[in-house]
Each structure stands twice: as structure tokens, then as C-alpha cells.
Write an enzyme that holds these catalytic residues in place. Structure first.
Site, PDB file in Angstrom:
ATOM      1  N   HIS A 122      13.844   3.046  -6.877  1.00 41.05           N
ATOM      2  CA  HIS A 122      14.058   4.488  -6.728  1.00 41.05           C
ATOM      3  C   HIS A 122      14.732   4.829  -5.388  1.00 41.05           C
ATOM      4  O   HIS A 122      15.109   5.983  -5.172  1.00 41.05           O
ATOM      5  CB  HIS A 122      12.742   5.236  -6.916  1.00 41.05           C
ATOM      6  CG  HIS A 122      12.233   5.118  -8.316  1.00 41.05           C
ATOM      7  ND1 HIS A 122      12.843   5.751  -9.375  1.00 41.05           N
ATOM      8  CD2 HIS A 122      11.216   4.396  -8.855  1.00 41.05           C
ATOM      9  CE1 HIS A 122      12.203   5.441 -10.507  1.00 41.05           C
ATOM     10  NE2 HIS A 122      11.214   4.605 -10.215  1.00 41.05           N
ATOM     11  N   TYR A 137       9.482  10.244  -3.294  1.00 35.95           N
ATOM     12  CA  TYR A 137       9.012   8.865  -3.244  1.00 35.95           C
ATOM     13  C   TYR A 137      10.160   7.927  -2.860  1.00 35.95           C
ATOM     14  O   TYR A 137      10.025   7.090  -1.964  1.00 35.95           O
ATOM     15  CB  TYR A 137       8.440   8.493  -4.617  1.00 35.95           C
ATOM     16  CG  TYR A 137       8.180   7.037  -4.811  1.00 35.95           C
ATOM     17  CD1 TYR A 137       7.153   6.391  -4.127  1.00 35.95           C
ATOM     18  CD2 TYR A 137       8.962   6.280  -5.684  1.00 35.95           C
ATOM     19  CE1 TYR A 137       6.914   5.045  -4.313  1.00 35.95           C
ATOM     20  CE2 TYR A 137       8.728   4.936  -5.875  1.00 35.95           C
ATOM     21  CZ  TYR A 137       7.704   4.316  -5.182  1.00 35.95           C
ATOM     22  OH  TYR A 137       7.480   2.967  -5.358  1.00 35.95           O
ATOM     23  N   ARG A 168      14.024   1.875 -20.756  1.00 34.44           N
ATOM     24  CA  ARG A 168      14.551   1.590 -19.424  1.00 34.44           C
ATOM     25  C   ARG A 168      13.899   0.336 -18.830  1.00 34.44           C
ATOM     26  O   ARG A 168      14.529  -0.443 -18.120  1.00 34.44           O
ATOM     27  CB  ARG A 168      14.320   2.785 -18.501  1.00 34.44           C
ATOM     28  CG  ARG A 168      14.824   2.563 -17.085  1.00 34.44           C
ATOM     29  CD  ARG A 168      14.676   3.817 -16.256  1.00 34.44           C
ATOM     30  NE  ARG A 168      14.805   3.522 -14.831  1.00 34.44           N
ATOM     31  CZ  ARG A 168      13.807   3.107 -14.077  1.00 34.44           C
ATOM     32  NH1 ARG A 168      12.608   2.932 -14.576  1.00 34.44           N
ATOM     33  NH2 ARG A 168      14.019   2.852 -12.784  1.00 34.44           N
ATOM     34  N   GLY A 209       0.798  -1.221   0.000  1.00 32.08           N
ATOM     35  CA  GLY A 209       0.000   0.000   0.000  1.00 32.08           C
ATOM     36  C   GLY A 209       0.831   1.270   0.000  1.00 32.08           C
ATOM     37  O   GLY A 209       2.022   1.267   0.328  1.00 32.08           O
ATOM     38  N   SER A 268      11.574   0.030  -3.567  1.00 25.11           N
ATOM     39  CA  SER A 268      11.626   0.416  -4.979  1.00 25.11           C
ATOM     40  C   SER A 268      13.071   0.641  -5.413  1.00 25.11           C
ATOM     41  O   SER A 268      13.923   1.040  -4.606  1.00 25.11           O
ATOM     42  CB  SER A 268      10.832   1.706  -5.174  1.00 25.11           C
ATOM     43  OG  SER A 268      11.140   2.297  -6.424  1.00 25.11           O
TER      44      SER A 268
END
Lengths: 268, 268, 268, 268, 268, 268
Positions: free
Chosen positions: A114, A137, A175, A73, A112
Site C-alpha cells: 500500500h 496506512y 486481487r 508491530g 506494505s
């Protein structure tokens, strides 16, 4: 098959949450779903308890009775600070704090790539490389990884932090030929994260068997993860449909792609 | 002497903030102080603008016109999640976001050895070792380090994250014989963090020249930090006044000391 | 397929150069060939401009109009200092300097495993291990790698340095069972080095999928290199036709093989 | 096929010794067997000379005339100190000292994953990680590895130390899904350890191609080892027949499994 | 001052043992001495219980009632296998096994730089570098380190393994200008190894503050060791009295010095 | 005092060469000087043989009869390719090749911090970090290091490559506060490089005891180098006389300073 009796899936009404429901009883004895909205078509082994992750009391109720959580979530892309704070920082804290109070044993946390998006594309890193988030994020994903480390060291709650790449039906840009994670491989690595007898605290990158790779992913070997899909099957299609950026464009240069190319407040 | 024209000190009314004011013009052309309460006895080169760090609009006003920040403000010990969230997570975000909007060039961020408190006491780590926070407080310091890394990579805001040990007038327990940072050495490393011509993004442990040490602190060598004080001068006094814990007590076993020995919500 | 409009191949009349011409338009929009001697049987997308690499003015003319170079030219085995100096040191400098002046964006440089030939055969190294050349030839390959690193850092010219093993029709001695690079795999890795959207500065070992391996070759994973051939198909044939040397013979002991066993001026 | 003329196999009457006899002439020109008991059904290329490894004079006779040794003999599980001392410490010393006096060139030493059994199950280690034995048996295997290192550095005797996992007809518990080494793969890696032209001193983990893996085993790549079997074929059978332990049980938590869960003198 | 009530010193009648007695009550509440021969001139806080370390029952009696041990006993130079086996392997096992049965909490183990003597003199290693013993003596020291690691992981017995250099009244050859450990510094590091509140399992090199150094000795920093003496004071004297060997002489080339230059059974 | 009988100093008429002559007999039994111009005021232990390093036959004559060389000659700053090629590449090759033919045993090679000038100023590197030259000059120093590595591995010629910082009478800009090497410390480290009994092949940074430092210089510890001077004594003077550049100026950002800020052919 995991040894857990009841597994909570957060973000259950999202794309990944829906996919994970196909794993059914391989996740645990039964499955509880939660999201801000209700899930549909519940199977016999499923129950649904919608909640807002930012609501701690609600989260406490949802977590009660579960011994494992797959925490999907929250905000899954860059957003305003308020959105990231509420969904990912407060939301993830609420999950871990509720887990601590209710004695949950293991959490699979959807981190992630990221979290390390500012490494250069032509570098290979492993899961011990210092975090280099590429967005608010990404910072919130680092927060979740750090919190989970703390909760393991202090309270013994096991966590597998999966640094998920691009989990979509198929890769749609160049990517993603590197970062794509098929739905099937996503399910496999989540199932393994629950069925492994012990995970302690682990961080693992999660992509399919794509020919290009900028991660040395030993953690996945510990889990026994062997991806079955590959972005290579879509290589020609993607090349035909997309342009290649300039090598000095941050979206090309860094592992995080377009996240590295834009400021986070677009209206400024 | 640094090349900055106006340096903001947050947490200026706290113990460390007060000490730092002795550095006076070595920090920059002038100094702006801020804290929740007003500072006293302002010097000519000082101005005071009290604010609550959780108030973004207020922080924007305080940051305007400064080109460097020494961010000492926030919760400096373990607290409730709400306190940590407001003071350290929101507060630090507000500082960095205001810095970004106002073009601040460099931030000296008061991180903490509690960002890596769960390493064992008989291990030596360097600043690239993965974070292992020992408390919600430590998790919030990791958040600040991660955010500052992102703000450097994305926006070019330089940061020195100082993992401050125990900064007190003198060491008062046995762990502080390792972690003590004298006020003088604290001022030195902050001054160097501002006067260095380039710092990029750095993480440095910050303690005095104590004979026991569990950090390999090369980053401090880059800054030119040479501590002038040592906890050794207090060694006998501390030994006489305190007991040695059991080696398996988490407060003895881990670098974070007592932070590793207590759950964070004692009344639950 | 690469995004380059005109790719220069040096050493085009040599064995590797001829093989690479089979890659045709996968290298770029068109191909310019150069060597000391003329190439034959030009295809429509090919043009030929013979030159001596030691002649800077000639090299300038040959490079003009190209945006990428595959630099295979020069001495490909041990030679006298004069030969190595002219062909590999001056020649490679001339290519990079001409590339700089004409704005060439990327160079694929044929380095060699002889740049690290003095590591022991039972060691595994990666591309960051310090160079240990095994010959003047190897030293000249180190020079090219060092120069290309400089040209990337200073001028932004991207380079992939391919440490090519033994690129022949088939392996003919026992060491080649480890170092063999098939012509097909050679073409693959060169094509990938050109088509990758960004390479920065990379060093990659280049061999086929041979079962014995003394390199950890993560850089090749970044490129997406997946060798299709293997020296194993020739294993029995090679074993039958060749003797195994003594384990303490430098030709057996070191990765560079026979280069490690002979002085460089045999007639002295 | 190796270049050795006579290879001694110790522990020849044990399960692994018997299996290795199937390798026949791939080990060397002829094979000498030894164990405390006689071996049966000798082939033409085999001879048998039973001996107690703790008897130095006997070992001297057995080693004479051999140029390579596969040292499988000794205690293969935890035992009393006396048993470990006699079989593994004195026995292995006797083998190496006899090898030194008789000019044996290479020894394949059956070490064990119990030399590093106290690493956590969710860690990946390589062969250079400091030893962490999990038993007196494991300590004796460390002794053998250390002694073989010394004998290579001082006397030039080459050794491959194979850290054998669980070498049985099939995996019978859940840990063996990770550690299993099939008999076929065992034979392959021993054969390669003898046929490689040079091994110097190497340590290699030895397991089959099991999907779960907590070793980075580059040494095996140097040897050319490519396991043909996998514990995965037995996965369902093992899961059905066995229980999963608790994640905090030392037998689950550490790589050494049950060796980490019991004290070594149970009757005390 | 340590927190131990009774500390056993083995090898108490040897040169190092005698020196250590000057540390007196800084080692513990009282001190028990043991050696094959009796110690003389007992102080009030000392008692003497001579024993042969190879005699397990005797060792059990000597260890009983102690909570810490400084294990200096055994063979301190190269010897026959029998001598090394009895004194260092059996003797050290007996000490650790008796410690386990009697609940001893910490052992300071006199290891040696000969555990890593085969590293080259111009290399810098740290305590995590794989062992490379230079003698049977060195192998026995590796055995002690491995055993102590096991006893910590399995039984929680803490150990500091001190890799002692050349502990003599003064340095008498050129290698000792690097490896010398003064008696005073020896006492300091042993005292610190006992007084540190927790040591877990540590390995530390132990030399004085000599200007030449081929060890990165972070472990000593954890203990707070700051050597007070230096071989430099004897530099001219040693240079005048000794010759410099040839750089390719193993006694010069390797860290272990003359141990690397001789076979271990000279009369064979 | 070194054990060499005749030491050749190249570049003897330059600033460093002149300084080194003060070391006199500490370098060897006698000293031969060479440079393109004659040296003056020869002492009894000195002889002078001027030569152009690009003249191989001349170099052969100059090297004959020497057993060690301190190679300071050549271009000591950025120049045209022709100057770098002749002085540093050909010149250094000539020295090593003459050394090989005449049996010279050791060379102290004046490398430069410009061999790694493109590391960022706030990074700490050690001597094993891959080279990142910042100029053609830096590339030529990498060439010398690579060649010397080859000559040690192949021919056993020992070398110490000293990566000299800024060797001047005093530091005159802010970067020199980090990189300054006093004449006295320069002499010390050269003397130690000759007197050490064995150096094999080493690379060592060479600066004085300056408080800022971006090198981890373990190699200097092996040599016993303890700098006696510090740029700190000039700190205030330098700060008063010079400006601080912008942190993003390559001259500030990278370790190589101004070498990183200019293209190498300024007139193009």
C-alpha cells in the site's frame, strides 16, 4: 541461520508474529517477543516483554540487548489518523530511535504494497518507483521507509523494508491471486533478510510465486528469495467464490485494490 | 494572477511568510494569514487568524472559506522528534485533512532539499529520484510529500511540493552558492504554482539561477519558473568570509550539507 | 473465464482464428466469428457473420451486440501498400470505430514483432521501446497500436496489443527458435487478455518459453501469462534442416528477420 | 554447433582452458590450443601452438588460419602492474590486432565480474552500468571490453565479453554462493557465444543458477543461456566451513569481494 | 581559487599546458610544470621538472610534494599502439600510482570525446552512457577513466575526467562547430575542477557554448561551468572554408568525426 | 545553407508553406512548390507544380528531380477519418514512396505535438516517450513518424520529424503560451533540419523559447536550434483576453489541449 544473537519481534502476538515464531533459531541465537498482549507457549529460546510501541521508555527497555529487530508491530490496515499516528508513526520512530541508542545493527521492517497502491494494475513497477500510497496506512508505511533510509544513511542501521502483499492462510479474493504471500514464503524472506551478510538499505516486494505479478522485484533476487508457494493453487476456488469488479472501479484499476476505492473517514 | 478567491498562508509571521505578503493580490482574490503569532500591518486584502497547526479544530476554522493554501508553517530546521512531530507531521496532516473537508483545491507545500539531502554533492538528481532525507526534519518533509501525493490520488487535491533550498536575504556560506533561493525568486515560484491552470501533483526544486547546480529541475520548466537572481553576485564575498571544508566531511560530501554531519540528538 | 457476454473473433477462418475457436467458452458467453469467408463446423456457442473488414457498414453490423473483440483479421505478412492499407489500416480503423459506436469494452489486437523488427538481434527491448517497424506490414501494426492507444485515452476502450512472434504448428527456421508462439500458448495469452479484470492499454510480446529471447516482457507477467511450450523441443530438427545466415545479413542481424532483408516492392 | 572452421583457445593449459576442451567439436570444425606451456593429450581435432601472449609476432602466427577465438589467456587474478600490463593489456591487444589482420570474425573474451566489483552487494546492475573495476586486474578487464567495443565498431569483429564469476569445481566461500559458475555452465555459455548467428558486441555476466543474484543479465537471455547448475547444492557445506564477515567489511559490502578489501601492492 | 598548495601540470609544454599557465595562482598555491621538454619563462609561482611519463621513478620524483595534478600529458591524437601504450597507458598509470604513494588528493584528467566517439552524431548522450571509443587513442582515454574510477573507489583519490572536445585557438572545420572548446573555457573548467570542494569521481564533457550539442552535460552544472565562448562566432568563416561531407561518411555520421573514418594503421 | 540542389515544399500555399518561402535559397539550390492550389508570386529560384497528395502518379511527377522534401502538406487539424486517411496517411505514404523511387535523400516531416497530446500537462517528456495521440489527426502524425522510421531503417532516407506546436502569427490562448512556435523560429528549425550534415532519423519538438515547457528537447540541441522568439511577449495580452479553464477539464489537463476534450465525430 543469521549471525545475530538476540532478535526482537514486534507484533509477536499477531498472525504474522505467531507464524514467524516457527522460524525459531533460524532468526538468531535467541528471540525476544513483544506485543501489546502477552505471547503464549514460549519456547526455550524465546522470552516475552509486552509493551505499547507508543511508549518510548517501554520500547527502550524492550530493545535493550537485541542486535536485530523484525518490526511487524503496529496498525496493519487503514484506520483513523490517531491510530495510524500512534501505532505506525510514533511506534516506528520509537523502534528506530531505541535501535539507534542501543546499537541495533539491522531491522526488518514490515512495509506494505500500500506504499505504492496507486499505481495502475496493468503497470509493472520496481522498488525505485516513487511511492504512491493509497491510504493513511500507506502514508505511514512510506514514513517508515523514509525513516529507515535516513537511519541507514546517518547512523548505519541496516534495514530491509518488505512490502508485504496479502499474508493470509490462503488467497480469498481475486486481487490476492496477485498479492498473496504464504506464511511459509513470509518466513523465508524474513529469514533471508536476517541471514544475508549485508543488506544496507533495501526495499523489496514480498509475494509468493503467483502467476500474475505487477512488480519487478530484483531486490528479492539479491536476498536469494525463491518463493515456494503460489496463489495459483487456489485460482479456481477463488474464481468460483468471488465476482470480478468493473475495470474502472478503483478497487480493480489500482494495485492497492479496495484501499483505493474508499475515503479514509467512513463516517463522513 | 491566480484564479483562487482566498488563499491561506501558513507560517505567515515567519521570514518567508512576510516576504510572500509582498506578492499581494497576485496570489488570489484575498489572502488569509495564519501563524502562532499575529501578523502586523495588514493590508486591505489581508486578514489574520492566528492558530497552532497542531490544533486540528483551530486549523479547520482557519482553512474554512479558502480555496488554496500556501503551507509554509512548521519547523523549518532540525529539531527534537516532539517538535518535528507536532509542527510538521501533525501540522501538515491537519492542513491536508482540513483542506479535504473544506474542498480546498490546491496546496503549495514548502518541502525542502533536505528531503534528498543524502545524495552526493557531485551527483545530479531529478525530482523522481527516491527520497533520501538527511534529518528528522527531512523525514517530516518526505511525509508531507507522500501525504500530498496520496491526497491528490485519492481526493484530487492538487499540490506543488517546492523543495526549497536556502531562502535568505543573501547566501552566507559556500553551500548556499548552490542552494540559495532569493526572496524574489521564492515569490515567483509560489505565484506560478498558484497561477498555473493545472499542477496535478508536482515536486520541484526551488533555487535561484546559481551557476552550480545539482538538480535537473524539469518540473520548474513546466511551471514556467525563470529565476531572476543568482548567488554568483555574492561569490567573492562568500569565498572571502568562509573556509572550504574537507571533501570527506559529510557537510561537504552530501547535498544536505551540515544536516548530514551531525547526529540529531547531540546531548545523548 | 472472461466476463464478456459475446466476443467477436475477426480473421476467424484463418489459422489463428481456427485455433482460437478451441478456446470456446473461455473467451466469453458466446462467440461470433467473422472473416471474408465463412467458418465451418459451428459449435452451439458460435455464430458466423462473414464480412470484408474494409466495408465499414458491414463491420458495424458484425460488431453490434458484442462487448469484446479479438481482432486477428487483416493481412498477416508484407504486401502491397493497397493490401496493407485496405486490410490493416482501414480494417483496423473500422473495427475500432464500430467498437466505439457500439460500446465494445475491450479489444485484443493481434499486433506483431514486426512493429519493432529493426532492433538488433543482440539487443533486449521492452514494450516501451520506440517502435521500429521493418515493413509496410509492420508500419500498419504500429498504426493499430497507436490507434488503440488513442481509443483508450479518448474513449476508454481497453486494448491488449499482442506482438505475436511466429505462430505456427512448429518452428521451421532458426529465427523461429526465438520467436515461435505455439498455438496453445497463443490461446492462453488471448484468454488471459480477456479474463483479466482490467488491462487499460497494454502492449505485450507473445512467444512461447523459448530459451533465446530478445524481449523483456513484463506486460505478460501482469496478465499472468506462463507459456507451456518451447521451441527448444525442435532445436535439433531445425538446426539439421536449415543453414545459418551470415551475421551481417539483415535477416540475421535484426529482430525482424527476413522482413529486414528485402525491399517491399520486389518487382521494382 | 558453431559455424566456425577453426577456433583458437588461449590459456588452453589453464583450468578453464582444459575444461573447454571437453566442448570439443561443438566449438568449431577444429580447435587450436595455445598457452605459455604445452597442452597434453591432444585429440584428433586439436592442435597445440604454445606462445607468450606478450609476443606479437608469435600471436600473429597462432591466430593465422583461425576464424574465431576464445580468449581465456592472461592473468586471472590481481597482480603487479607489470604482470597485468604484459598479460592482460598487451596480451589482449595482441590478440585483437592479430585478429584484425587475419580476418578473425568473432572473439569470446573472458572478462570478469571484477570489471564492476565496486558496486554494492545489495545493488542489482545490468551490463550497461558504467564499469567500476575493483583492482588493476579489473581495470585490465575493462580495457579488454573497451578495446573489443572499438574493434567491433571500427572493424566489425564481433565479441562476447563474458563477465565470469567464480569458475571453480565448487563454491568454497560465501560470496561464491552468488558468483559461482560451474564448469558445465561455463562450457554452455562459451558454446552459445560461438554458435549464435550474430552477437555484435555484447557483455554478459556469467554465473550458474544461484539463488542469490546481483545482476540483471538480459544479455544471457539473448544467447539462450540456461544454467544447469546451482551453488545452492553447496550452501550448507559452505556455511558450515566459513565465517560470515562484518557487513561493513569491503569484502562483504562490495560485489568484488576480497578484491575490494586490499590495496594492490601489499608490501608497500 | 583552489585549496591546493602545489599543483602539478603534466604536458606543460604543449598547447594546452601553456594556456593553463595563464590560470596562475587560481590553480593552487604554486605550480609545478612537467613535460618531456623544458618549459620557458617561469613565473615566480612556477617550477619546472621535465620527465618522461613512461619513466616511473622520474614520475615519482615529479609528483612528490604536490597535492593535486592536472594531467594533460601524453599522446593527444591517434598513434601507433606503442606510442599510445607508452604515453597514455603506462604514463597515466604512473601518474596515478605515484599520486597514490605520495597522497595526492585530486587529479584533473584530460580525457577526450573520443572515449565515446562511436555514438551517432544525431544522438544525445550523457556521461553515464557506456564508453564507445573510436581509436586506440580513445581506448587509452577509456583506460584512464576506468583507472581513475578504481583509484577513487579503492584509494579515495578524487578525479574529474574532462572529455575535452577540440581545444584550439578557433574552430577550423564543421565538426568543431560542435566540439570546440576555447582556451578560456578550458581554463575555466580546469580551475573549477580544482576549486570545487568535492568532486568524488566525475566525468564531464568539455566544450564551449556552441549552438549544436550532442551531450547532456549535467556534470558540468555540478562544477558550475558556464562557458563564455561559442563556436558560433566562427560559423560563417568555417562554412565558407570547408565542405560538408556525405551523411553516410563515418566522419560525418559519428561523434568522433574523422577518427571513425580511418583504420588505425594506415600503412598496412 | 543546405547542400541540397532542389527542395520540394508540400503544402506550399498554406500559412506555413508561405512563410517557409521566405527562407528562399537557405533551403537549397532551388525550390519546387506544390499544393492543391497554385502558389503566387514565384521567385526566380521557385517553380510551382500543384498536385493532390492523394494522387500517387501526380506525386511521382512532383518529386522527380528533388533531393530533399519539406512535407507540410495534408490536413493540419482534426477531421473526418476520410479526410485524415486521404490527406495524411495516403498523402504521406505517397511522398515517402515517391521519395524512395526517386532517390530523395532527406525529408523534413511536419509532425505535431498531437502525436503525444495525451501526456499530462504537468509531465515533462522527451522525444523517446511512447506516442500518445489525442485525435485521428494525431494518429496520422504517428503514422508518418513510424513510416519515416521504417524508410530510414530500410532505405536510408533521412527524416527530421518536427513535432510542431502552435505555429501562428502570435499566441491567442493560454495553452499557446507553452506551445507557440513563431514563424521565424519555424523557418530556423526547418533550415537547420536541411543544413545539418546528417540527421539520420530524428524526432524533435518545435516551439519557441516560451517560459513554460513540457518537453525535454535534446534533439533540437543536436540540430543547433536556438529559438529567437517567445510567447512571453504576449503573456499579459493573452491573460487579459482569455479565461483559464478548470484543472480537470481535459483541455487543461492534457498537453494536447482541446483535442483531448472532444470526441472526433461531434455530430454523432
Amino acid at each position: 541461520m543469521s549471525h545475530f544473537t538476540k532478535v526482537l519481534i514486534t507484533g509477536a502476538a499477531g498472525a504474522l508474529g505467531k507464524e514467524l515464531r516457527h522460524s525459531a533459531l533460524r532468526l538468531g541465537g535467541s528471540v525476544r517477543l513483544t506485543d501489546r498482549i502477552a505471547s503464549e507457549d514460549l519456547a526455550d529460546h524465546e522470552e516475552d516483554m509486552p509493551v505499547d510501541l507508543a511508549d518510548f521508555d517501554g520500547v527502550m527497555q524492550v530493545v535493550e540487548g537485541c542486535d536485530a529487530i523484525v518490526h511487524l508491530g503496529g496498525q496493519s490496515r487503514e484506520g483513523t489518523w490517531e491510530a495510524v499516528l500512534d501505532s505506525n508513526i510514533k511506534g516506528t520512530y520509537n523502534i528506530y530511535e531505541a535501535a539507534r541508542q542501543h546499537g541495533v545493527e539491522r531491522i526488518v521492517y514490515a512495509s506494505s504494497v500500500h506504499a505504492t497502491g496507486y499505481y495502475e494494475r496493468n503497470e509493472t513497477i520496481d522498488a525505485k518507483a516513487p511511492q504512491r500510497p493509497d491510504s493513511l496506512y500507506g502514508v505511514s508505511k512510506c514514513f517508515g521507509e523514509d525513516l529507515s533510509r535516513y537511519c541507514f544513511d546517518q547512523f548505519g542501521i541496516e534495514s530491509v523494508c518488505l512490502r508485504i502483499g496479502s499474508c493470509f492462510p490462503e488467497p480469498v479474493d481475486r486481487r490476492m491471486l496477485i498479492t498473496w504471500l504464504s506464511y511459509g514464503d513470509f518466513r523465508q524472506i524474513v529469514e533471508l533478510s536476517l541471514s544475508a551478510p549485508r543488506v544496507g538499505h533495501m526495499i523489496s516486494f514480498a509475494t509468493s510465486d503467483n502467476r500474475e505479478r505487477f512488480w519487478n522485484n530484483e531486490a528479492a533476487s539479491v536476498l536469494g528469495y525463491r518463493p515456494q508457494d503460489s496463489a495459483d493453487d487456489y485460482r479456481e476456488k477463488v474464481f468460483a467464490a468471488t465476482d470480478q469488479g468493473h475495470p474502472n472501479d478503483p478497487a480493480v484499476r489500482f494495485q492497492g485494490g479496495s484501499f483505493c476505492a474508499v475515503g479514509h473517514f467512513e463516517d463522513e
